[in-house]
Design an enzyme around this catalytic site. Structure first.
Site, PDB file in Angstrom:
ATOM      1  N   GLU A   1      -3.907   7.412  -3.664  1.00  0.00           N
ATOM      2  CA  GLU A   1      -3.380   6.155  -3.135  1.00  0.00           C
ATOM      3  C   GLU A   1      -3.270   5.093  -4.222  1.00  0.00           C
ATOM      4  O   GLU A   1      -4.018   5.097  -5.206  1.00  0.00           O
ATOM      5  CB  GLU A   1      -4.217   5.634  -1.969  1.00  0.00           C
ATOM      6  CG  GLU A   1      -5.594   5.143  -2.335  1.00  0.00           C
ATOM      7  CD  GLU A   1      -6.335   4.553  -1.134  1.00  0.00           C
ATOM      8  OE1 GLU A   1      -5.887   4.751   0.012  1.00  0.00           O
ATOM      9  OE2 GLU A   1      -7.358   3.886  -1.363  1.00  0.00           O
TER      10      GLU A   1
ATOM     11  N   TYR B   1       0.855  -1.193   0.000  1.00  0.00           N
ATOM     12  CA  TYR B   1       0.000   0.000   0.000  1.00  0.00           C
ATOM     13  C   TYR B   1       0.886   1.236   0.000  1.00  0.00           C
ATOM     14  O   TYR B   1       1.881   1.322   0.730  1.00  0.00           O
ATOM     15  CB  TYR B   1      -0.907   0.042   1.239  1.00  0.00           C
ATOM     16  CG  TYR B   1      -1.667   1.352   1.354  1.00  0.00           C
ATOM     17  CD1 TYR B   1      -2.913   1.499   0.765  1.00  0.00           C
ATOM     18  CD2 TYR B   1      -1.116   2.438   2.032  1.00  0.00           C
ATOM     19  CE1 TYR B   1      -3.603   2.706   0.841  1.00  0.00           C
ATOM     20  CE2 TYR B   1      -1.796   3.648   2.109  1.00  0.00           C
ATOM     21  CZ  TYR B   1      -3.035   3.776   1.512  1.00  0.00           C
ATOM     22  OH  TYR B   1      -3.703   4.965   1.585  1.00  0.00           O
TER      23      TYR B   1
END
Length: 380
Positions: free
Chosen positions: A189, A101
């Site tokens: 993101e 991530y």
């Protein structure tokens, strides 16, 4: 304003972030044609602005063009968390060896852009934060120097990234940071950022949330807005220049000032009710704007009472009162109104409302209590 995955990844690519060479399609036939061009297994991904698409069956692997067409037929038209899938992204299937991530957010406490990374990619970062907070590494970019290589290297080392991928990771992190700045984002993101079987880093999924207040600087992003993904009442409010968020309660709230609107919602809950919306009509709202706000509130069939709380500084209470009556005269109003007016021309505003036999209140607590009672049918 949230961007779709395919839109976000195209912007990532413009900033040097490697992404799959996928294409968007609206029909199963188009999906088959794309799969033929890609020449291998593909992933058919629903494009709706919600999380949990995979769990809902909105992301499917296909080994052949015919299977891709079949998977697209299954996904297109399905409903995921209330949104209908109208298009899909067809990406080449990736040989995933590791999921990471990587995200950028604005940290209001430090007033800096913070980059976050985790070795636990492919799942919601909120879940990681709740169950494995030690798996999240953060660095704050310098407000003038930006995200320097040593900061990105801190992220890479913190998540245990193999050294041979550090240089590529630094470039991707810096690209994500620049994406965040260039789009005036509130969130950017990559989840997941993967290490592939051939030893490359690639952004398989992406999300960008743009600050609505900055959209006047980005006409190219405004064109990417998907009105089908927005609540109809919120879309109408935007057209009238109103700050409106649709909620799930039964008491419609119309207030001037964001802080007062939040306080009004809190006190409604304190007295046992649930607000149906956040609505700030702003300062200086004229009668036509007030009428538009009430039309939006009353379009929600779950609303059982309307609470109007106005502090008249710039906004004149008599103008609000006239707007309320104008809205009532043009709508089939079936719910009670509770109105609290304080400030400029409040006596005139109260007189106008009293003549129309509306329920008035002298304080916010009084107004909230009466609105909750009215919603329960205990006050007429």
């Amino acid at each position: 304003m949230n961007l779709h995955e395919y839109q976000s990844k195209r912007i990532f690519a413009q900033h040097g972030i490697p992404v799959p060479s996928g294409e968007v399609a609206d029909t199963p036939t188009e999906v088959r044609d794309i799969a033929v061009r890609l020449g291998g297994p593909v992933v058919v991904k629903s494009q709706v602005l919600v999380g949990g698409r995979g769990k809902a069956g909105g992301i499917k692997l296909a080994k052949t063009p015919s299977e891709a067409e079949q998977r697209a037929d299954e996904i297109l038209g399905m409903t995921i968390k209330g949104l209908t899938v109208k298009r899909v992204l067809v990406d080449p299937a990736a040989d995933i060896r590791k999921e990471i991530y990587l995200g950028a957010v604005l940290d209001r406490a430090s007033r800096r852009v913070v980059l976050m990374a985790s070795s636990e990619g492919g799942v919601d970062i909120e879940e990681v934060a709740a169950t494995m907070p030690d798996k999240i590494v953060k660095v704050a970019a310098h407000p003038f120097l930006g995200l320097k290589p040593h900061l990105a290297r801190t992220l890479a080392d913190g998540i245990g990234l193999p050294k041979e991928h550090t240089a590529a990771f630094i470039k991707i992190a810096q690209g994500l940071y620049q994406t965040f700045l260039d789009t005036d984002a509130s969130l950017a993101e990559i989840n997941p950022l993967v290490i592939t079987g051939d030893g490359k880093l690639m952004a398989l999924d992406g999300k960008i949330a743009v600050d609505d207040n900055a959209l006047y600087r980005h006409p190219e992003l405004v064109e990417l807005r998907d009105p089908d993904e927005e609540d109809a009442s919120e879309r109408e409010a935007h057209r009238h220049g109103l700050s409106y968020i649709h909620l799930d309660g039964e008491i419609g709230c119309m207030v001037n000032g964001a802080g007062l609107a939040m306080a009004t919602m809190d006190i409604v809950k304190l007295y046992g009710g649930e607000p149906a919306n956040f609505l700030d009509i702003g300062g200086g709202a004229q009668a036509d704007k007030v009428a538009a706000a009430l039309r939006i509130i009353l379009s929600d069939r779950r609303v059982k009472a309307v609470l109007i709380n106005i502090f008249g500084g710039i906004t004149r209470c008599d103008e609000v009162a006239r707007g309320v009556l104008e809205a009532i005269s043009t709508l089939d109003v079936q719910v009670p109104f509770v109105v609290r007016l304080v400030g400029t021309n409040e006596e005139e505003g109260r007189r106008i409302l009293a003549e129309a036999n509306l329920i008035t209140a002298t304080s916010l607590a009084d107004a909230a209590e009466k609105a909750v009672a009215a919603a329960k049918g205990e006050l007429k």
